[in-house]
Structures are given as C-alpha cells and as structure tokens.
Write a protein that holds these residues in place. Structure first.
Motif, PDB file in Angstrom:
ATOM      1  N   ASN A 114       2.561   1.674  -3.378  1.00 43.25           N
ATOM      2  CA  ASN A 114       1.615   2.360  -4.480  1.00 43.25           C
ATOM      3  C   ASN A 114       1.122   3.523  -4.409  1.00 43.25           C
ATOM      4  OD1 ASN A 114       1.811  -0.325  -5.613  1.00 43.25           O
ATOM      5  ND2 ASN A 114      -0.051  -1.181  -4.703  1.00 43.25           N
ATOM      6  N   ARG A 115       0.902   3.985  -2.982  1.00 43.00           N
ATOM      7  CA  ARG A 115       0.374   5.313  -2.736  1.00 43.00           C
ATOM      8  C   ARG A 115       1.645   6.349  -3.061  1.00 43.00           C
ATOM      9  NH1 ARG A 115       0.743   8.599   1.450  1.00 43.00           N
ATOM     10  NH2 ARG A 115       1.639   7.054   2.893  1.00 43.00           N
ATOM     11  N   ARG A 169       1.986   6.657  -6.886  1.00 48.12           N
ATOM     12  CA  ARG A 169       1.000   7.621  -7.490  1.00 48.12           C
ATOM     13  C   ARG A 169       1.350   9.153  -7.296  1.00 48.12           C
ATOM     14  NH1 ARG A 169      -2.496   3.508  -5.433  1.00 48.12           N
ATOM     15  NH2 ARG A 169      -2.830   5.124  -3.545  1.00 48.12           N
ATOM     16  N   ASN A 198       0.809  -1.218   0.014  1.00 49.16           N
ATOM     17  CA  ASN A 198       0.087  -0.163   0.045  1.00 49.16           C
ATOM     18  C   ASN A 198       0.943   1.524   0.117  1.00 49.16           C
ATOM     19  OD1 ASN A 198      -2.879   1.379   0.491  1.00 49.16           O
ATOM     20  ND2 ASN A 198      -1.640   2.027   2.378  1.00 49.16           N
ATOM     21  N   SER A 199       2.021   1.227   0.931  1.00 45.54           N
ATOM     22  CA  SER A 199       2.725   2.498   1.113  1.00 45.54           C
ATOM     23  C   SER A 199       3.333   2.903  -0.525  1.00 45.54           C
ATOM     24  CB  SER A 199       3.797   2.380   2.063  1.00 45.54           C
ATOM     25  OG  SER A 199       3.218   2.241   3.237  1.00 45.54           O
TER      26      SER A 199
END
Length: 442
Positions: free
Chosen positions: A308-309, A312, A305-306
């Motif tokens: 990918n965030r 972006r 999650n980290s």
C-alpha cells in the motif's frame, strides 16, 4: 538418516514388542509347567484311588470296574484309563480300554512314575505307573492314564485366557513408547521454537530451562546466535557504509558531467557508464545484504503495509505521466523477508512497469497455496517469450530508447533467490503487457 522422533518411536516399539514377546514366552512356559504339574497331580490322585480300591479286591480284581465310579472309565476309548497287572502276568483293565492295554515302563522305582506313552489305537497318553506289594504278599503293577489331548486343551485354554491380557499390555507398551518419545523430543521441540523466538527478539536461551543433557547445546547455541547477529548486523552496516561512501564521489561525478554538458560536451557515454556503475553497485550491495540476512533471520514483514505504501508513492509518479496505478492487496499478509529487501523487489518491478506501460499498471498481493503471490502487470508491449530469460541477466535490455541499466529485474532475481522465492515473467492475461509474478513461501 532417521530423525530423533522416528528413532525414539521405533526404539520404543521394538523394546515394547521385545518385552511383551519375552514376557509372553516366559509366562506361557510357566503356565505350561503349572498345567503339567496339575495334570500329573490329578493322575497321581487317580492312581492312589485305584491302589486303594485294588487293596480291597486283590482276591477279585474284576470287581474294580464296579468299585471305581467314574463314567469315563466305562466309555470305550474315552481318553481316561486304568490297568492292573498281577504277578502272574494277568491284566485287568477299565472298560474304556476295551480289549487293549497300556504299555508299562521298563524301569521302575518305589515311587510312582509319570511318563508319556501310547494308549489304545496308538493314542498319546500320559501315564502314572507303580508296582505295589500288598500285605497279603501279592504284587501288582498299577497304571492310570489320561489322553494328552486333555493336557493340550487345558494349556490352550489357559493361554487363550491370558492373550487379551498380553494384548492390553502391548497397547500400554505402545502408549508408553509414544509418551516416552514425547517426553524425549519435547525439550528439543521447545529448543527449536525458542531459537526462532530468541533470534527475532535478540534474547538469549536459558540453559536452566532445559534438561542437563541439552544445556551444553543451549550454551553453544547462545554463542552461535550472538555470532550470527554480529554477522548480520556487521554485513548490513558495511553495506550501508559502502553505499554512503559511494554517494559523494558519484554526486561529484554527476556534477562534473552536468558542467561539461552545459559547456556543450557530449556526456551521454559517460553518463550511461556512471548509471551502470551505480546499478552494479546497487545490485552487489543488495546481494551482499540478502545473502547475509535471508538464512539468518526469521523476521517477518507486513507485506500489506509495504504494498500500500509503495502503491501510493508510484501512483503519484504515474499521475504525473498521465498514467494510473490500481491496487488489490489482501489484508494482514506477512512474508519472511527483510522489509528493505521485499520493498526493493516491489519498487524495481513497479519502476519497470511505470517505464514501459502505456496507461495502466496493476499490482495485486494475495495468499496462494504454499505461500504468497505478488503480481505486477502493465499494458505495455510486453516481452517476447524467447527473450524472457535475457531480461533477467545482468544488463539484459531489449529496448534502449528508455533510460535505464537493465539490472532492475536481475536485482529482483538475486533477492528472491536469496530467500528461496521465485520471479516469473509472463504475458498479462488482463492488460496484455508484462506480468511479473513473485512467489514467496510462507
């Protein structure tokens, strides 16, 4: 020093082996005694049989050979013998003695004497001897003997029959030791797992869930957990408060510099100094936060999650500069690091890559043997091998044409060291620029 598990196992095995060994010696000693008693009783029975036969043949002792019907007495050196001696010293023997005799004890008593002596051809025998006076007034020395080979054979047979039993007892003892070790170590293993669980959730350990010997330790651990939580919470709070307190003076200084710049003043040295102050404060706060968190927390961060965030976020920044960022991250990766700390490491590395790349940045995260690897590559000019160590030192900058303080990599190294991880710099095999590999143990 041996672990409790090793001590319990070795202690149990030693105790079991000692118990089996001592038990074996005691039982074997008892068996030897019982076999000897039975052997001697058989000798006495044969002695009584010979006395009864002699009482009917005192006038003709030679007739004893036909009267005693045991084939072993008729076979030379068979190991079973009888012998009678009259008052005149004449000796009559079984055919098994052939032409030899059995020695008689020097001291005699009214009861039959059982003793060890030598037989034909110096054979070790066990003999029963008694001097008998019959009703006709004749006195006789009556001897029966048996080879001690028979006694030894009987003992060995009895011991061999019991050896499998003792082997089984030994195996049961080993199994009992393993079960005992598990029973003893079990509460400590549970305590260890519960400490990790309670630390993550902020719960207290319950002393009643453990044996009374462990309960005092559990109560002390509760106090220690409370204290550690306070240390971590206080340190992070102080770091956050300090960072917040410094933002306002820094903002005021930057505004003043902006005013001076508009007035035509040269503010580059002051601006550079202020940037370095900001970076040093950021590094010190990061080190303070990590040093008080890494060893005291067992929290896990969703690395997927980290990554990918942040990808972006930096993709948008890269597009503004006409550059591109690609991502290759496995699903479900977690790391034992605080979320803020791991994201600061990734953010600093992506920021450096965005500054120095020509057109392309690539970030990948995957599971490797022994942990997790994050690799951030770019197609920039890279760093010469002889300068790799210098760029991770405080303020180590190879090129001042791009704005920055040179502390980004140093902050990453500090954070990774706090968590037992590593940051490795090398040449990118795919893009040709710099490859930053972050290795985090799982």
């Amino acid at each position: 020093m041996l672990s409790l598990r090793q001590r319990a196992l070795l202690g149990g095995l030693a105790t079991g082996a000692l118990s089996v060994g001592v038990g074996t010696l005691i039982v074997f000693s008892y068996i030897n005694t019982r076999v000897l008693e039975q052997f001697d009783q058989t000798l006495r029975d044969r002695h009584t049989q010979l006395v009864v036969g002699l009482s009917a043949t005192t006038h003709n002792p030679e007739a004893l050979r036909e009267l005693i019907f045991d084939p072993a007495y008729g076979t030379p050196y068979s190991g079973r013998y009888w012998q009678v001696t009259d008052g005149n010293g004449a000796t009559f023997t079984s055919a098994s003695l052939f032409d030899e005799t059995i020695s008689e004890p020097v001291r005699v008593s009214e009861e039959a004497i059982v003793w060890n002596t030598t037989g034909p051809e110096s054979e070790a025998v066990r003999s029963a001897y008694q001097r008998i006076t019959f009703e006709d007034g004749t006195e006789w020395g009556v001897t029966v003997a048996e080879s001690r080979r028979e006694l030894i054979s009987e003992r060995r047979a009895a011991q061999n029959n019991l050896l499998p039993v003792f082997g089984l007892v030994g195996l049961i003892g080993v199994a009992g030791s393993l079960l005992l070790m598990s029973a003893i170590i079990g509460p400590l293993k549970k305590l260890r797992a519960d400490v990790v669980h309670r630390w993550d959730k902020g719960d207290d350990l319950i002393p009643e869930d453990y044996p009374e010997e462990v309960s005092p330790l559990v109560e002390d651990l509760n106090k220690l957990l409370h204290r550690n939580r306070e240390i971590v919470s206080g340190s992070r709070r102080q770091a956050a408060d300090l960072a917040h307190a410094l933002k306002t003076p820094t903002a005021i200084l930057r505004n003043e510099l902006a005013i001076l710049s508009d007035a035509g003043a040269d503010i580059e040295p002051a601006d550079d100094a202020l940037n370095r102050i900001d970076a040093q404060l950021k590094r010190s706060l990061a080190r303070m936060r990590a040093s008080n968190t890494a060893e005291l927390t067992h929290s896990r961060t969703d690395l997927t999650n980290s990554v990918n965030r942040l990808s972006r976020l930096f993709s948008v920044m890269a597009e503004r500069e006409g550059k591109s960022l690609t991502t290759d991250c496995e699903d479900g990766i977690q790391v034992r690091m605080d979320t803020q700390d791991i994201e600061e490491v990734i953010g600093n590395l992506l920021d450096n890559a965005l500054k120095w790349c020509r057109t392309t940045i690539h970030i990948a995260a995957k599971r490797v043997e022994g942990g997790i690897e994050i690799c951030i590559e770019d197609d920039g000019q890279g760093i010469p091998e002889d300068a790799l160590d210098g760029v991770v030192r405080s303020g180590g900058r190879l090129d001042t044409s791009v704005s920055g303080t040179g502390l980004g990599l140093a902050i990453c190294v500090d954070l990774m060291n706090a968590y037992g991880g590593k940051l490795k710099l090398e040449k990118s095999a795919d893009l040709g620029g710099l490859a930053c590999r972050v290795l985090i143990s799982s």
